[in-house]
Motif scaffolding. Structure first.
Motif, PDB file in Angstrom:
ATOM      1  N   ALA A  50       0.822  -1.224   0.000  1.00  0.00           N
ATOM      2  CA  ALA A  50       0.000   0.000   0.000  1.00  0.00           C
ATOM      3  C   ALA A  50       0.851   1.269   0.000  1.00  0.00           C
ATOM      4  N   CYS A  51       2.086   1.151   0.475  1.00  0.00           N
ATOM      5  CA  CYS A  51       2.949   2.329   0.630  1.00  0.00           C
ATOM      6  C   CYS A  51       3.886   2.522  -0.557  1.00  0.00           C
ATOM      7  N   THR A  52       3.639   1.817  -1.668  1.00  0.00           N
ATOM      8  CA  THR A  52       4.584   1.850  -2.790  1.00  0.00           C
ATOM      9  C   THR A  52       4.733   3.259  -3.378  1.00  0.00           C
ATOM     10  N   VAL A  53       5.974   3.673  -3.549  1.00  0.00           N
ATOM     11  CA  VAL A  53       6.298   4.942  -4.219  1.00  0.00           C
ATOM     12  C   VAL A  53       7.440   4.670  -5.195  1.00  0.00           C
ATOM     13  N   LEU A  54       7.727   5.649  -6.033  1.00  0.00           N
ATOM     14  CA  LEU A  54       8.884   5.533  -6.926  1.00  0.00           C
ATOM     15  C   LEU A  54      10.059   6.268  -6.297  1.00  0.00           C
ATOM     16  N   LEU A  55      11.190   5.582  -6.192  1.00  0.00           N
ATOM     17  CA  LEU A  55      12.425   6.190  -5.673  1.00  0.00           C
ATOM     18  C   LEU A  55      13.447   6.128  -6.801  1.00  0.00           C
ATOM     19  N   ASP A  56      13.792   7.300  -7.329  1.00  0.00           N
ATOM     20  CA  ASP A  56      14.610   7.368  -8.550  1.00  0.00           C
ATOM     21  C   ASP A  56      14.013   6.440  -9.619  1.00  0.00           C
ATOM     22  N   ALA A  58      12.288   3.681  -9.351  1.00  0.00           N
ATOM     23  CA  ALA A  58      12.044   2.274  -9.005  1.00  0.00           C
ATOM     24  C   ALA A  58      10.924   2.183  -7.969  1.00  0.00           C
ATOM     25  N   ALA A  59      10.018   1.227  -8.167  1.00  0.00           N
ATOM     26  CA  ALA A  59       8.939   1.039  -7.190  1.00  0.00           C
ATOM     27  C   ALA A  59       9.521   0.435  -5.921  1.00  0.00           C
ATOM     28  N   VAL A  60       9.317   1.119  -4.803  1.00  0.00           N
ATOM     29  CA  VAL A  60       9.821   0.627  -3.509  1.00  0.00           C
ATOM     30  C   VAL A  60       8.709   0.744  -2.473  1.00  0.00           C
ATOM     31  N   ARG A  61       8.864  -0.002  -1.392  1.00  0.00           N
ATOM     32  CA  ARG A  61       7.922   0.096  -0.274  1.00  0.00           C
ATOM     33  C   ARG A  61       8.437   1.145   0.688  1.00  0.00           C
ATOM     34  N   ALA A  62       7.679   2.220   0.790  1.00  0.00           N
ATOM     35  CA  ALA A  62       8.166   3.362   1.573  1.00  0.00           C
ATOM     36  C   ALA A  62       8.221   3.060   3.061  1.00  0.00           C
ATOM     37  N   CYS A  63       7.568   1.959   3.495  1.00  0.00           N
ATOM     38  CA  CYS A  63       7.657   1.593   4.924  1.00  0.00           C
ATOM     39  C   CYS A  63       8.964   0.876   5.215  1.00  0.00           C
ATOM     40  N   VAL A  68      16.210   8.980   5.628  1.00  0.00           N
ATOM     41  CA  VAL A  68      17.607   9.387   5.382  1.00  0.00           C
ATOM     42  C   VAL A  68      18.190   8.688   4.148  1.00  0.00           C
ATOM     43  N   GLN A  69      17.635   7.513   3.801  1.00  0.00           N
ATOM     44  CA  GLN A  69      18.116   6.818   2.595  1.00  0.00           C
ATOM     45  C   GLN A  69      17.635   7.503   1.320  1.00  0.00           C
ATOM     46  N   ALA A  70      16.613   8.336   1.448  1.00  0.00           N
ATOM     47  CA  ALA A  70      16.096   9.041   0.276  1.00  0.00           C
ATOM     48  C   ALA A  70      16.761  10.404   0.110  1.00  0.00           C
ATOM     49  N   ASP A  71      17.684  10.730   1.000  1.00  0.00           N
ATOM     50  CA  ASP A  71      18.373  12.019   0.924  1.00  0.00           C
ATOM     51  C   ASP A  71      19.050  12.174  -0.439  1.00  0.00           C
ATOM     52  N   GLY A  72      18.790  13.296  -1.092  1.00  0.00           N
ATOM     53  CA  GLY A  72      19.420  13.580  -2.382  1.00  0.00           C
ATOM     54  C   GLY A  72      18.782  12.851  -3.552  1.00  0.00           C
ATOM     55  N   ARG A  73      17.673  12.187  -3.311  1.00  0.00           N
ATOM     56  CA  ARG A  73      17.063  11.381  -4.365  1.00  0.00           C
ATOM     57  C   ARG A  73      15.705  11.946  -4.771  1.00  0.00           C
ATOM     58  N   GLU A  74      15.091  11.287  -5.751  1.00  0.00           N
ATOM     59  CA  GLU A  74      13.838  11.757  -6.352  1.00  0.00           C
ATOM     60  C   GLU A  74      12.730  10.776  -5.985  1.00  0.00           C
ATOM     61  N   VAL A  75      11.676  11.278  -5.368  1.00  0.00           N
ATOM     62  CA  VAL A  75      10.549  10.426  -4.981  1.00  0.00           C
ATOM     63  C   VAL A  75       9.305  10.866  -5.745  1.00  0.00           C
ATOM     64  N   THR A  76       8.551   9.891  -6.242  1.00  0.00           N
ATOM     65  CA  THR A  76       7.240  10.199  -6.838  1.00  0.00           C
ATOM     66  C   THR A  76       6.188   9.412  -6.076  1.00  0.00           C
ATOM     67  N   VAL A 111       0.903   3.005  -8.409  1.00  0.00           N
ATOM     68  CA  VAL A 111       2.337   3.289  -8.532  1.00  0.00           C
ATOM     69  C   VAL A 111       3.058   2.060  -9.093  1.00  0.00           C
ATOM     70  N   SER A 112       2.728   0.870  -8.575  1.00  0.00           N
ATOM     71  CA  SER A 112       3.383  -0.349  -9.078  1.00  0.00           C
ATOM     72  C   SER A 112       3.093  -0.562 -10.558  1.00  0.00           C
ATOM     73  N   VAL A 113       1.839  -0.370 -10.950  1.00  0.00           N
ATOM     74  CA  VAL A 113       1.453  -0.599 -12.352  1.00  0.00           C
ATOM     75  C   VAL A 113       2.087   0.451 -13.265  1.00  0.00           C
ATOM     76  N   THR A 114       2.197   1.663 -12.777  1.00  0.00           N
ATOM     77  CA  THR A 114       2.850   2.718 -13.575  1.00  0.00           C
ATOM     78  C   THR A 114       4.293   2.319 -13.883  1.00  0.00           C
ATOM     79  N   ALA A 115       4.994   1.797 -12.883  1.00  0.00           N
ATOM     80  CA  ALA A 115       6.383   1.369 -13.103  1.00  0.00           C
ATOM     81  C   ALA A 115       6.425   0.138 -14.008  1.00  0.00           C
ATOM     82  N   LEU A 116       5.478  -0.779 -13.780  1.00  0.00           N
ATOM     83  CA  LEU A 116       5.438  -2.005 -14.596  1.00  0.00           C
ATOM     84  C   LEU A 116       5.274  -1.660 -16.078  1.00  0.00           C
TER      85      LEU A 116
END
Ligand code: FES
Ligand code: FES
Length: 157
Positions: A50-56, A58-63, A68-76, A111-116
């Protein structure tokens, strides 16, 4: 309280900064610091999607990602994919094919389907099922979701 860390990232194209505890998850950062509550929290341990977002991209689980791991990166997040007035093609397909009921799981699926579909614009049925396997829905029975993905891929039965 642990020492806070300054982070700076791009979220849906906008600069976001914050002072966060190192243990804060990206999901909580998005929801509590950025007020982007479209990223839902179900299990909070990487199972439901349910928490899936795009990190640079890539679909990742934001939980499972620390802020701090997203520092300097792009989240959608889901908010960055479409608006009520201007839904994304995947959102339109979910709406038109009854791909949602209560809607709790829907941002993660979208979000997952958009990346797929970005990575594989013409998936086979098997590839769609594999692409959806990281997201859980308690309502729909998945048939509407599956149909929506085929429709979004321009591949209606
Ligand atoms: S809330 Fe992150 S996977 Fe369930
Ligand atoms: S639509 Fe209710 S959990 Fe998926």
């Amino acid at each position: 309280m642990m020492d806070e860390v300054q982070i700076r990232l791009r979220v849906n194209g906008a600069d976001r900064r914050g002072r966060v505890e190192p243990r804060l998850t990206l999901a909580d950062f998005l929801r509590e610091h950025c007020h982007l509550t479209g990223t839902h929290l179900g299990c909070e341990h990487g199972v439901c999607g349910a928490c899936t977002v795009l990190l640079d991209g890539a679909a990742v689980r934001a939980c499972l990602v620390l802020a701090v791991q997203a520092d300097g990166r792009e989240v959608t997040t889901i908010e960055g994919l479409g608006t009520p007035e201007n839904l994304s093609p995947v959102q339109v397909a979910f709406q038109e094919n009854h791909g949602l009921q209560c809607g709790f799981c829907t941002p993660g699926f979208i979000v997952s389907v958009t990346a797929l579909l970005r990575d594989n614009p013409d998936p086979t049925d098997e590839e769609i099922r594999a692409g959806l396997s990281g997201n859980i829905c308690r309502c729909t029975g998945y048939q509407g979701i599956f149909k929506a993905v085929r429709a979004a891929a321009g591949n209606t039965p």
